[in-house]
Design an enzyme around this catalytic site. Structure first.
Site, PDB file in Angstrom:
ATOM      1  N   ASN A 110       0.868  -0.995  -0.059  1.00 27.04           N
ATOM      2  CA  ASN A 110       0.187   0.218   0.042  1.00 27.04           C
ATOM      3  C   ASN A 110       1.410   1.529  -0.121  1.00 27.04           C
ATOM      4  O   ASN A 110       0.708   2.447  -0.271  1.00 27.04           O
ATOM      5  CB  ASN A 110      -0.816   0.034   0.886  1.00 27.04           C
ATOM      6  CG  ASN A 110      -0.306  -0.025   2.414  1.00 27.04           C
ATOM      7  OD1 ASN A 110       0.926  -0.826   2.679  1.00 27.04           O
ATOM      8  ND2 ASN A 110      -1.004   0.409   3.956  1.00 27.04           N
ATOM      9  N   LYS A 111       1.835   1.182  -0.028  1.00 28.53           N
ATOM     10  CA  LYS A 111       2.619   2.111   0.043  1.00 28.53           C
ATOM     11  C   LYS A 111       3.391   2.830  -1.465  1.00 28.53           C
ATOM     12  O   LYS A 111       4.169   3.611  -1.303  1.00 28.53           O
ATOM     13  CB  LYS A 111       4.424   2.020   0.856  1.00 28.53           C
ATOM     14  CG  LYS A 111       4.611   1.530   2.458  1.00 28.53           C
ATOM     15  CD  LYS A 111       3.698   2.512   3.555  1.00 28.53           C
ATOM     16  CE  LYS A 111       3.560   2.057   4.058  1.00 28.53           C
ATOM     17  NZ  LYS A 111       2.793   3.547   5.793  1.00 28.53           N
TER      18      LYS A 111
END
Length: 346
Positions: free
Chosen positions: A47-48
């Protein structure tokens, strides 16, 4: 007329719009319906990717960086990989200060993406000059034309998820989500997603997952930073030994703590039941869901979305290594080594 090619200009256009997957076997005995927001399907496998692209593009819009700029960040691995990937495509140099708790797999992947890596001791105070926070700050001061992303204290961290992850979950559930469960490290994912979802329906419960050895749960409950809560733990990218301003504690209804051992086994269980090769923090999220179920947090009408933040490939030398698991004392009568044998044919 010839058919036009259907393609992406580069890998960055594939960030976001990750799938929502119903969890079957692993959730069969739980009350309610459970879904995984599978962030491991991002091109950088976490998700980064969302915050790396969003923060860098915001800096570009504001004229804070140019073609010769250097991107510097503190990371447990996933943010660093995403920043290295975005920097590589956009032509920026990337320097990363990484915790020694990060797996060797992650460190090797950062270097493979062209990043310059400084590995810093994990079990030191946040203000220790050797900590990865302080090393990144020093590098930024020493490096001309550089920008420190500072995800723990950057409001754009949560804003990225407010603009992307939250709306995606709302649309994918047709507004029927009742609970959001996500890890809290920097707090950007749960704060941004939770804020958007609560704006749509304030009855949605936002539940954060914390680690034993972290200060976040107690701070949420007492507004006090208790340094006696801090001790070494193994899960990466979850919990903190300080309070990140990127965490909006008012958005979070409840914190649930999980152990290193249970989270590791649950991650392996997810991979073996759902066929999703998940990371350590994914195991932490679903372990929290198991515990919440035991405490009757959910019922048959619950629609629970768990954010699975990263991919199992980052943990081959850790939770997916029987040797590492054994060295941590994680195998006992309740949890045995993977019974699937390896046979070498000569």
């Amino acid at each position: 007329m010839k058919n036009k090619f259907k393609y992406s200009d580069n890998i960055l256009s594939l960030i976001g719009n990750t799938p929502l997957i119903k969890l079957g076997k692993i959730a069969k005995d739980l009350s309610g319906s459970f879904y995984a927001k599978w962030e491991g399907s991002n091109p950088g496998h976490s998700n980064k990717d969302r915050i790396a692209l969003f923060i860098i593009e915001e800096a570009e819009k504001k004229g804070l960086i140019n073609k010769d700029s250097v991107i510097i960040e503190t990371t447990s691995g996933n943010t660093g990989f995403s920043l290295a990937m975005v920097s590589l495509i956009k032509g920026y140099k990337c320097i990363l200060a990484v915790s020694s708790k990060s797996s060797q797999d992650k460190i090797n992947m950062l270097r493979a993406m062209g990043a310059e890596v400084y590995v810093c001791p994990a079990n030191v105070k946040a203000d220790d000059p050797r900590s990865y926070y302080e090393v990144a700050k020093r590098l930024q001061k020493e490096t001309a034309n550089s920008i420190y992303i500072n995800q723990y204290f950057n409001e754009l961290n949560a804003l990225a998820h407010y603009k992307t992850t939250g709306p995606e979950i709302w649309n994918q559930t047709n507004g029927q989500i009742t609970h959001l469960v996500a890890c809290s490290g920097t707090g950007g994912t749960i704060s941004g997603s939770g804020k958007f979802l609560k704006e749509q329906n304030p009855d949605i419960q936002v539940i954060a997952v914390d680690a034993y050895g972290s200060v976040l749960k107690k701070y949420h409950e007492t507004q006090e930073l208790d340094l006696d809560e801090i001790y070494p733990y193994r899960i990466e990218g979850i919990g903190k030994n300080m309070i990140p301003s990127s965490t909006n504690f008012e958005i979070i209804d409840l914190f649930e703590k999980v152990t290193d051992e249970a989270s590791a086994h649950t991650a392996r269980e997810i991979s073996l039941t759902e066929g999703m090769f998940v990371g350590y923090t994914c195991g932490a999220v679903f372990q929290a869901i198991k515990q919440l179920h035991e405490n009757n947090i959910f019922d048959e009408k619950s629609n629970v979305v768990a954010i699975f933040p990263d991919h199992g490939s980052r943990y081959m030398s850790k939770i997916y290594s029987d040797q590492w698991m054994n060295e941590q004392g994680f195998f006992d009568n309740d949890h045995i080594k993977n019974p699937k044998k390896i046979e070498y044919i000569k």
